[in-house]
Design a protein around this motif. Structure first.
Motif, short mmCIF file in Angstrom:
data_model
loop_
_atom_site.label_atom_id
_atom_site.label_comp_id
_atom_site.label_asym_id
_atom_site.label_seq_id
_atom_site.Cartn_x
_atom_site.Cartn_y
_atom_site.Cartn_z
N GLY A 1 -6.14 -8.74 -9.31
CA GLY A 1 -7.02 -8.50 -8.17
C GLY A 1 -8.49 -8.46 -8.57
O GLY A 1 -9.34 -9.10 -7.96
N LYS A 2 -8.79 -7.71 -9.65
CA LYS A 2 -10.19 -7.55 -10.09
C LYS A 2 -10.80 -8.89 -10.46
O LYS A 2 -11.95 -9.19 -10.11
N LEU B 1 -9.72 -10.81 -0.53
CA LEU B 1 -8.44 -10.16 -0.85
C LEU B 1 -8.24 -8.95 0.03
O LEU B 1 -9.20 -8.38 0.55
N ILE C 1 -0.79 -9.00 -5.14
CA ILE C 1 -2.15 -9.15 -4.65
C ILE C 1 -2.05 -10.06 -3.42
O ILE C 1 -1.30 -11.04 -3.42
N THR D 1 -1.22 -5.52 -12.18
CA THR D 1 -1.41 -6.09 -10.84
C THR D 1 -2.90 -6.01 -10.46
O THR D 1 -3.48 -6.99 -9.98
N ALA D 2 -3.50 -4.87 -10.73
CA ALA D 2 -4.93 -4.70 -10.42
C ALA D 2 -5.79 -5.68 -11.22
O ALA D 2 -6.84 -6.13 -10.75
N GLN E 1 0.84 -1.21 0.00
CA GLN E 1 0.00 0.00 0.00
C GLN E 1 0.87 1.25 0.00
O GLN E 1 1.88 1.32 0.69
N PHE F 1 -5.89 -2.89 -4.13
CA PHE F 1 -4.84 -3.78 -4.61
C PHE F 1 -3.48 -3.09 -4.52
O PHE F 1 -3.36 -1.91 -4.81
N GLU G 1 -11.36 -11.05 -7.43
CA GLU G 1 -12.49 -10.51 -6.69
C GLU G 1 -13.80 -10.99 -7.31
O GLU G 1 -14.74 -11.37 -6.61
N ARG H 1 0.78 -13.68 -0.24
CA ARG H 1 1.12 -12.68 -1.23
C ARG H 1 1.41 -13.33 -2.58
O ARG H 1 2.22 -14.25 -2.67
N LYS I 1 -7.61 -5.10 0.14
CA LYS I 1 -7.92 -4.00 -0.76
C LYS I 1 -7.52 -2.67 -0.15
O LYS I 1 -7.51 -2.56 1.08
#
Ligand code: F0G
Length: 455
Positions: A325-326, A335, A344, A321-322, A189, A339, A329, A403, A337
């Motif tokens: 994640g998407k 997950l 992820i 990377t997102a 993050q 991302f 999801e 991870r 969040k």
């Protein structure tokens, strides 16, 4: 165009080997259920780490040939120094062989027994180096960081009120504050510019230097561009330079955002600290103009530092990377969040709700993921950070994560589609994931060497 493509084409390929489920179960048992003990050639898609696993560019490989291998004063060192200083802006640039060497040198030079190092969340080797100096590593992320579903745009931020309180009481035993950008252990993050600026002004009030752990500074800079008002029109380089302008020094593992397969740096303003660090460097790492690296490494890292700040690259990096994640999801997989930049994070406890903390849900999930699909991931949770209290009971970390770290410029979208499909399948039959228990565990960095059995 909506489609964001890989901003490169592939010139050299490395085959990966398909394995059967049976083979993988056997390999995992032979590895005592520790993914760190697997042979990499038995892994299909390796998401253990984004560290040192990136693909170098044609320019970097050309730089390798240009490396100056002189013991002292090599041309490659001066290129490296100029590249680091051009972004970080500090007076002294000291090469090291990787991030933890920077940590060890800084700790050995300036951390005394009984000292306290506050930070947003220290990475495991950073914490271990601080503790090896008989000092205390204190994590004070903002409260939102502890909630895996909270959508705060800068969950990497340090809690400024707590920082001020801690420094008010304890500044005499705080040699420096260390903020990690992006916050790896907290889920990749970002930290906002506003947070860095305020942290600097608090540190200044107490005369305490602020250091950055800059392993993923470029990804952090791009998140600032995307999410923080006032930065949309700035280049990643301008943003990065402003981030470092609030620091008195930085440690960096250059195996991440410098596209290095090895390398690190300590960059700082203090003349007296730099002198102490250089003395220690010569003792164990190498002369001050190579610090344990080859000239060719310094050359590749200097070029990598330029390439990582290219906007096309960062747009692709954060979007790809997102993408993982998407799609996970959409499969309902729990997950962390928002991302992260480099990874992820699966919520191990939620994924394996049928397992108790003692049965190491995140670690068990990482084992199951390998057995199911040959994917290697890294637990950042109960095994890595669980502590045994004096009464023999366990203290578990706030989050038990797995991870999926994505190496830079290495895997394509279809590799990631495979990862998404595999994890989706595993999630639908999650009740079958068996828990694990320790057979052997060392107190320092236990995850690297621990052995387990299934329960
Ligand atoms: N700081 C951060 C934020 C890191 O993520 C790492 C390494 C280090 C320091 C230490 O650097 O490995 O070059 O000695 N992280 C890797 C990872 C190992 O997988 O996240 P190093």
């Amino acid at each position: 165009m909506k489609t964001i493509i890989e901003p490169f084409r592939i010139k050299v390929v490395e085959p990966i080997r398909m394995t059967t489920r049976e083979e993988r179960e056997q390999k995992m048992a032979q590895a005592d259920f520790n993914p760190f003990r697997l042979r990499a050639e038995d892994v299909l898609i390796d998401l253990l780490t984004d560290s040192g696993t990136g693909a170098m560019s044609t320019r970097q490989w050309a730089g390798i040939m240009e490396g100056d291998e002189s013991y002292a004063g090599a041309r490659s060192f001066f290129r490296f120094e100029a590249a680091v200083r051009g972004v970080f802006g500090h007076r002294h640039v000291i090469p090291t062989h990787q991030g933890r060497a920077s940590e060890r040198l800084l700790c050995a030079a300036v951390v005394k027994q009984g000292d306290l190092i506050p930070g947003n969340t220290h990475f495991d080797t950073t914490r271990a180096n601080i503790e090896a100096s008989h000092a205390e590593a204190l994590d004070i992320p903002i409260a939102e960081a502890r909630d895996p579903e909270n959508l705060h745009p800068f969950k990497g931020n340090i809690d400024l009120d707590r920082l001020a309180q801690v420094l008010e009481r304890e500044h005499h035993r705080v040699p420096f504050v260390l903020i990690t950008v992006t916050n790896n252990s907290g889920g990749g993050q970002p930290v906002s510019m506003e947070n860095l600026r305020s942290a600097k002004s608090i540190c200044q009030r107490f005369g305490v230097p602020l250091f950055l752990d800059a392993a993923r500074f470029a990804e952090n800079a791009y998140f600032i561009k995307l999410r923080e008002p006032g930065f949309q029109d700035k280049s990643p380089r301008e943003i990065a330079k402003e981030m470092f302008s609030y620091s008195d020094g930085a440690l960096m593992s250059m195996k991440k955002d410098a596209f290095g397969n090895i390398g690190g740096v300590i960059s700082l303003n203090s003349d007296s600290w730099a002198e102490k660090i250089r003395t220690l460097l010569i003792l164990t790492e190498g002369f001050v103009t190579y610090g344990g690296l080859a000239g060719r490494d310094l050359e590749a890292l200097a070029i990598g530092l330029e390439e990582v700040l290219e906007e096309d690259y960062l747009r692709y990096r954060i979007a790809s990377t997102a993408y993982v994640g998407k799609h996970l999801e959409a499969e309902g997989v729990p997950l962390l969040k928002p991302f992260g930049g480099h990874a992820i994070y699966l919520n191990g406890r939620k994924f394996c709700e049928h397992l108790q903390d003692e049965q190491l849900p995140g670690w068990s999930l990482s084992v199951a993921l390998y057995e199911h699909a040959g994917i290697r991931a890294c637990e950042i949770g109960n095994v890595m950070f669980g502590r045994r209290k004096p009464d023999g009971s366990w203290q578990w970390p706030a989050l038990d994560l797995v991870r999926l770290a994505i190496p830079r410029r290495v895997y394509t979208q279809s590799h990631m589609d495979y990862v998404v499909e595999a994890i989706g399948e595993l999630y639908r039959k999650r009740q079958e994931i068996r828990g694990l228990t320790f057979v052997q565990r060392h107190d320092v960095l236990p995850h690297f060497s621990a052995r387990f059995r299934k329960v």
